[in-house]
Enzyme design. Structure first.
Site, PDB file in Angstrom:
ATOM      1  N   LYS A  15      -2.371  -0.160   3.892  1.00 23.43           N
ATOM      2  CA  LYS A  15      -3.208   0.055   5.074  1.00 23.43           C
ATOM      3  C   LYS A  15      -4.669   0.032   4.614  1.00 23.43           C
ATOM      4  O   LYS A  15      -5.453   0.949   4.860  1.00 23.43           O
ATOM      5  CB  LYS A  15      -2.840   1.388   5.741  1.00 23.43           C
ATOM      6  CG  LYS A  15      -3.432   1.575   7.152  1.00 23.43           C
ATOM      7  CD  LYS A  15      -2.933   0.576   8.161  1.00 23.43           C
ATOM      8  CE  LYS A  15      -3.479   0.894   9.546  1.00 23.43           C
ATOM      9  NZ  LYS A  15      -3.202  -0.195  10.522  1.00 23.43           N
ATOM     10  N   ASP A  19       1.540  -1.794   9.642  1.00 30.30           N
ATOM     11  CA  ASP A  19       1.938  -1.945  11.034  1.00 30.30           C
ATOM     12  C   ASP A  19       2.425  -3.361  11.305  1.00 30.30           C
ATOM     13  O   ASP A  19       3.438  -3.569  11.997  1.00 30.30           O
ATOM     14  CB  ASP A  19       0.798  -1.541  11.980  1.00 30.30           C
ATOM     15  CG  ASP A  19      -0.554  -2.061  11.549  1.00 30.30           C
ATOM     16  OD1 ASP A  19      -0.659  -2.663  10.465  1.00 30.30           O
ATOM     17  OD2 ASP A  19      -1.528  -1.874  12.305  1.00 30.30           O
ATOM     18  N   ASP A  76       9.201   4.841   2.638  1.00 38.00           N
ATOM     19  CA  ASP A  76      10.200   5.707   3.267  1.00 38.00           C
ATOM     20  C   ASP A  76      10.519   5.204   4.672  1.00 38.00           C
ATOM     21  O   ASP A  76      11.689   5.055   5.061  1.00 38.00           O
ATOM     22  CB  ASP A  76       9.649   7.140   3.317  1.00 38.00           C
ATOM     23  CG  ASP A  76      10.683   8.176   3.716  1.00 38.00           C
ATOM     24  OD1 ASP A  76      11.841   7.808   3.974  1.00 38.00           O
ATOM     25  OD2 ASP A  76      10.324   9.363   3.770  1.00 38.00           O
ATOM     26  N   ASP A 134      14.025   2.637   5.884  1.00 35.95           N
ATOM     27  CA  ASP A 134      14.972   3.109   6.897  1.00 35.95           C
ATOM     28  C   ASP A 134      15.020   2.148   8.084  1.00 35.95           C
ATOM     29  O   ASP A 134      16.094   1.909   8.659  1.00 35.95           O
ATOM     30  CB  ASP A 134      14.613   4.514   7.373  1.00 35.95           C
ATOM     31  CG  ASP A 134      15.070   5.600   6.406  1.00 35.95           C
ATOM     32  OD1 ASP A 134      15.660   5.246   5.364  1.00 35.95           O
ATOM     33  OD2 ASP A 134      14.828   6.783   6.675  1.00 35.95           O
ATOM     34  N   TYR A 159       3.276  12.659  -0.253  1.00 33.58           N
ATOM     35  CA  TYR A 159       4.339  13.633  -0.449  1.00 33.58           C
ATOM     36  C   TYR A 159       4.061  14.576  -1.615  1.00 33.58           C
ATOM     37  O   TYR A 159       4.617  15.671  -1.685  1.00 33.58           O
ATOM     38  CB  TYR A 159       5.680  12.938  -0.686  1.00 33.58           C
ATOM     39  CG  TYR A 159       6.205  12.153   0.488  1.00 33.58           C
ATOM     40  CD1 TYR A 159       5.638  12.277   1.752  1.00 33.58           C
ATOM     41  CD2 TYR A 159       7.271  11.290   0.346  1.00 33.58           C
ATOM     42  CE1 TYR A 159       6.111  11.551   2.835  1.00 33.58           C
ATOM     43  CE2 TYR A 159       7.765  10.556   1.425  1.00 33.58           C
ATOM     44  CZ  TYR A 159       7.176  10.701   2.663  1.00 33.58           C
ATOM     45  OH  TYR A 159       7.659   9.982   3.722  1.00 33.58           O
TER      46      TYR A 159
END
Length: 359
Positions: free
Chosen positions: A189, A221, A245, A249, A138
């Site tokens: 990851k 994942d 993020d 959620d 970001y």
């Protein structure tokens, strides 16, 4: 208690107003509140042609804590990055060094039937997702648009972390786990990304200073699957900005509604920004149907994290639970047999529960 109130866009002003109402009922009789409203996001663009006006930033810098609503609206992606309404929050996080984002996912017993998952999967759910908030893709540079070798348009963003950024969030993660159930899961990851290989190496090294905390590493994942399949195995999850993020959620939906969950974004001291995780929800803005519980619970986190008023925070949280136990629900969590309330009426109900407990 100097608090900057940045209500923002969409349902932000509605739910923030209820959080302020409950704040005044909880501490207003035995604390001096200095509340300063300021525009951010689309409200900032309307007021000063800037999603983070300089005057708003100055108010936020001088405040002890920030009570935030929501910012960002449909169409932001078509605007230059620095003028997007949602960029006001990202810039504020960066300016204030709010690097540690605490996103609890817990389930009120009264809400167990609101979750779409089976009772045995979510009953007793209580986990904390700790998201690094000021680095990663970001904020990484370079970013932008260009032309590929064949002349077609391309876009690029940069995932980037340095060791000190990873070290400081890892220390917060271990310290948080030490105060809970002593388990920290680092999500990355590392099998694909060099950035995440460094992440895993640094978190592992920091972990040697916390021998009493059990450290595990899980690929993002696999972690997303495990959150849906067996979420109660987690205590504290620490992860990067983008993965945090998404995972936070997803975890919110374990509880039945994203309108139920708060968050705290902390700097290195006690200063923090406290916001519901649900976003602006412009389709229901102004209709008095938004759920203010996440904003109210965010305010309770503010009392606990920034002002060391754990007793007041506990009282607010008990009042919310009492309202739910009485069967009151907003539209997002309403079920047969419960009583539907609007945004303002839910805030009033929490205030009434606070007053009953005090009597």
């Amino acid at each position: 208690m100097k608090i900057a109130v940045l209500a923002g866009d969409g349902i932000g002003p509605e739910v923030t107003a209820e959080a302020v109402k409950v704040l005044k009922a909880a501490v207003g009789h035995h604390a001096r509140l200095e509340l300063t409203d300021a525009p951010i996001g689309g409200a900032g663009v309307d007021a000063a042609n800037d999603p983070l006006p300089p005057a708003t930033l100055d108010i936020a810098i001088k405040a002890d804590a920030i009570l935030f609503g929501a910012c960002g609206m449909p169409g932001d992606e078509a605007l230059p990055y620095m003028t997007r309404r949602g960029a006001g929050l990202l810039r504020l996080r960066k300016h204030l060094g709010l690097f540690a984002n605490f996103r609890p996912a817990f389930l009120f017993p009264e809400m167990i039937d609101a979750s779409t998952l089976k009772r045995e999967v979510v009953e007793g759910l209580d986990l904390m997702i700790l998201r690094e908030l000021t680095g990663d893709i970001y904020f990484g540079e370079p970013r932008g648009f260009g032309l590929a070798p064949d002349g077609s348009r391309e876009a690029f963003n940069t995932m980037r972390y340095c060791e000190p950024e990873i070290e400081r969030i890892a220390h917060v993660g271990f310290a948080t786990a030490r105060k809970r159930r002593g388990k920290l899961c680092s999500v990355d990851k590392a099998n694909v990304l060099e950035t995440m290989q460094l992440w895993r190496e640094v978190v592992t090294r920091v972990g040697t200073h916390y021998p009493d905390v059990e450290l595990t590493h899980v690929l993002v994942d696999a972690a997303s699957m495990m959150l849906m399949r067996a979420p109660k195995q987690f205590d504290v999850i620490v992860t990067g900005n983008m993965f945090g993020d998404i995972l936070s959620d997803a975890a919110a939906m374990l509880t039945g509604s994203i309108g139920m969950l708060p968050s705290a974004s902390m700097a290195s001291g006690t200063k923090g920004l406290f916001e519901p995780v649900h976003g602006t929800a412009p389709d229901i803005a102004g209709k008095n149907i938004a759920n203010p519980i996440a904003a109210i619970m965010s305010m309770a986190m503010m009392l606990r994290y920034s002002f060391d008023r754990a007793a007041d925070a506990d009282r607010v949280e008990r009042a919310v639970r009492a309202v739910l136990a009485d069967g009151y629900r907003t539209a997002d969590i309403h079920q047969p047999g419960t009583k539907r309330l609007g945004t303002r009426e839910m805030g009033d109900a929490v205030v009434a529960a606070l007053n009953r407990a005090r009597a």
